[in-house]
Design an enzyme around this catalytic site. Structure first.
Site, mmCIF file in Angstrom:
data_model
loop_
_atom_site.group_PDB
_atom_site.id
_atom_site.type_symbol
_atom_site.label_atom_id
_atom_site.label_comp_id
_atom_site.label_asym_id
_atom_site.label_seq_id
_atom_site.Cartn_x
_atom_site.Cartn_y
_atom_site.Cartn_z
ATOM 1 C CG HIS A 75 8.175 -0.908 -12.223
ATOM 2 N ND1 HIS A 75 7.704 -1.698 -13.342
ATOM 3 C CD2 HIS A 75 7.346 -1.428 -11.182
ATOM 4 C CE1 HIS A 75 6.967 -2.521 -12.943
ATOM 5 N NE2 HIS A 75 6.780 -2.493 -11.602
ATOM 6 C CG HIS A 76 13.033 -4.865 -15.162
ATOM 7 N ND1 HIS A 76 13.560 -4.366 -16.499
ATOM 8 C CD2 HIS A 76 13.984 -5.700 -14.737
ATOM 9 C CE1 HIS A 76 14.582 -5.235 -16.734
ATOM 10 N NE2 HIS A 76 14.902 -5.877 -15.487
ATOM 11 C CB SER A 77 7.336 -1.714 -16.716
ATOM 12 O OG SER A 77 7.244 -0.720 -15.782
#
Length: 490
Positions: free
Chosen positions: A147-149
């Site tokens: 996930h890019h977070s």
């Protein structure tokens, strides 16, 4: 695909999300990164699991879950909370028929389906899929979904490389080129020399201020109303929800360097030029198929831009990340980025080198601008004053009004091994953002991997687009050789 839900949490390790991570965690901007690893040997899941236990899970982000506490019935700010990680829950090994008829197509379909499966927020937001599948370029495949977070692309790529070792030396980390910037001469001795460089410095500042002003103005107009020309590459509403197709091609890094040295450019200049040439070929063919000759003739007038995410945090070296995972120490981490709008010049050229020359002019100008810094400060201000929803709306408008995502990442100079698996290629990309096209270049050994991620409802033939990029590099290289511009690299 899930596993046991983790309940043991270390509340002492609670850490709030950065503004950029909050943006990526928004339901309207839910992005993830996929790294495709082509392995030279058959997959060995136990070796991968054992290796991850000693590397990746020691990183705080990869051993934390994302929670959002409730405060008086309202959602509070999300934060990272450390948890116990069961690596086996993050490693997926699907059953695959060894006699499958078309393994390359199976892999493409598998990744496409993977883009539709949401991440399990009850555990750390990463997973790795191990496919015992022999393809045209690999004996088995690993798919790392993150996930890019958890971090920006450069940081996550550095972390991935910190989990690998040189095949030639199992104890050594990969070697990655670092570009050192230098401004001015090595010596300022002499009165006239000092005066000269004073004028150069003033000109540099004036140019920086002017370019930044123009770029910030264009950025503001793009947020308000300025949209790219309607082309067969422009996304349709809801494109971020459509299953994407991931395709790639492998080209020679030596060919890229040949053009770079002959024309005294950078690798970025050459790859941007190849992209412009490839997109020109692709659009020309699409307009021929759609019988719209007027559009083909007016391609030079098109406004076609890429919204490029620029990492503004000094990149943590892979040595520091490797030490952090081995010793469970701390190092710099997080999402900190700004956007720049990079214009692409398209249109059929009689001279293939013209694409590269125009690319150099564009890149050189963007190097003398603080657009990324101002865009980052603007979005942080909007997030603080108006909240997350307003910030997400503005970011989406910037992406919606541009055509594609473009990136280029420098990789290892030599062959690397990922927990006992020598890699034949690495092909990272991203999905979940409202662009129908993402083009990514990844260098590895003496190769450059071109990755195209496409919305098939907009770009039904991404394989042909990849072939256009490959053919464009061949034409540019041939032009260099025909004119005798080639110089041996020293």
């Amino acid at each position: 695909m899930g596993g046991e839900k983790n309940t043991a949490r270390e509340t002492v390790g609670e850490e709030p999300l950065s503004p950029c991570s909050r943006l990526f965690n928004s339901p309207d901007f839910n992005c993830a990164i996929i790294v495709i690893m082509g392995c030279k040997v058959k997959g060995n899941p136990p070796a991968i699991i054992d290796g991850l236990k000693h590397t990746l899970v020691n990183h705080p982000r990869f051993s934390s879950i994302l929670i959002q506490e409730m405060n008086n019935g309202k959602k509070g700010k999300p934060s990272w909370v450390r948890t116990e990680v069961r690596v086996e829950d993050h490693v997926i090994v699907p059953d695959i028929d060894p006699n499958i008829e078309n393994p390359d197509q199976y892999l493409e379909d598998y990744i496409s389906k993977l883009t539709t499966v949401p991440m399990d927020f009850s555990k750390p937001l990463w997973e790795i899929h191990l496919l015992c599948l022999k393809t045209s370029n690999a004996e088995s495949i690993g798919l790392l979904k993150i996930h890019h977070s958890l971090g920006d692309g450069m940081s996550l790529m550095s972390l991935f490389l910190a989990c690998t070792r040189k095949t030639s030396d199992p104890e050594a980390l990969p070697t990655v080129s670092v570009q050192r910037k230098q401004f001015g001469p090595s010596s300022y001795n002499g009165f006239f020399n000092k005066i000269w460089w004073l004028f150069v410095g003033l000109w540099f500042i004036l140019r920086l201020v002017f370019n930044t002003f123009v770029d910030v103005l264009m950025f503001a107009l793009t947020i308000c109303f300025l949209r790219d020309t309607e082309t067969p590459l422009l996304a349709k509403p809801g494109t971020e929800l459509v299953p994407k197709r991931f395709v790639h091609r492998i080209i020679s890094f030596d060919d890229v360097k040949l053009v770079k040295n002959a024309m005294k450019l950078t690798v970025n200049d050459v790859l941007l030029g190849v992209t412009q040439a490839g997109l020109s070929r692709y659009l020309s063919r699409r307009y021929d198929q759609e019988a719209t000759p007027k559009s083909k003739e007016s391609m030079r007038k098109f406004r076609l831009r890429s919204a490029i995410m620029i990492n503004l945090r000094p990149n943590t070296g892979i040595e520091a990340l490797a030490d952090m995972m081995a010793k469970k120490s701390k190092c710099r981490w997080g999402n900190l980025f700004g956007y720049i709008l990079l214009p692409f010049s398209v249109g059929l050229e009689t001279d293939p080198l013209e694409y590269v020359r125009r690319a150099k002019v564009t890149v050189d100008r963007k190097k003398h601008s603080l657009e990324a810094v101002f865009s980052m400060a603007f979005f942080k201000l909007i997030l603080k004053v108006l909240g997350l929803k307003a910030s997400v709306v503005l970011v989406r408008k910037v992406i919606h009004n541009t055509t594609l995502t473009f990136s280029n990442v420098v990789g290892p100079k030599e062959e690397i091994t990922f927990h006992g698996h020598p890699l034949s290629y690495i092909a990272p990309s991203v999905f979940g953002h409202p662009h129908a096209l993402t083009v990514h270049f990844q260098s590895y050994e003496k190769k450059v991997i071109i990755s195209v991620t496409a919305d098939p409802t907009v770009i039904p033939d991404p394989h042909k687009m990849c072939d256009d990029f490959v053919e464009s590099l061949k034409l540019i290289k041939s032009s260099v050789l025909e004119r005798g511009l080639y110089e041996m690299e020293v």
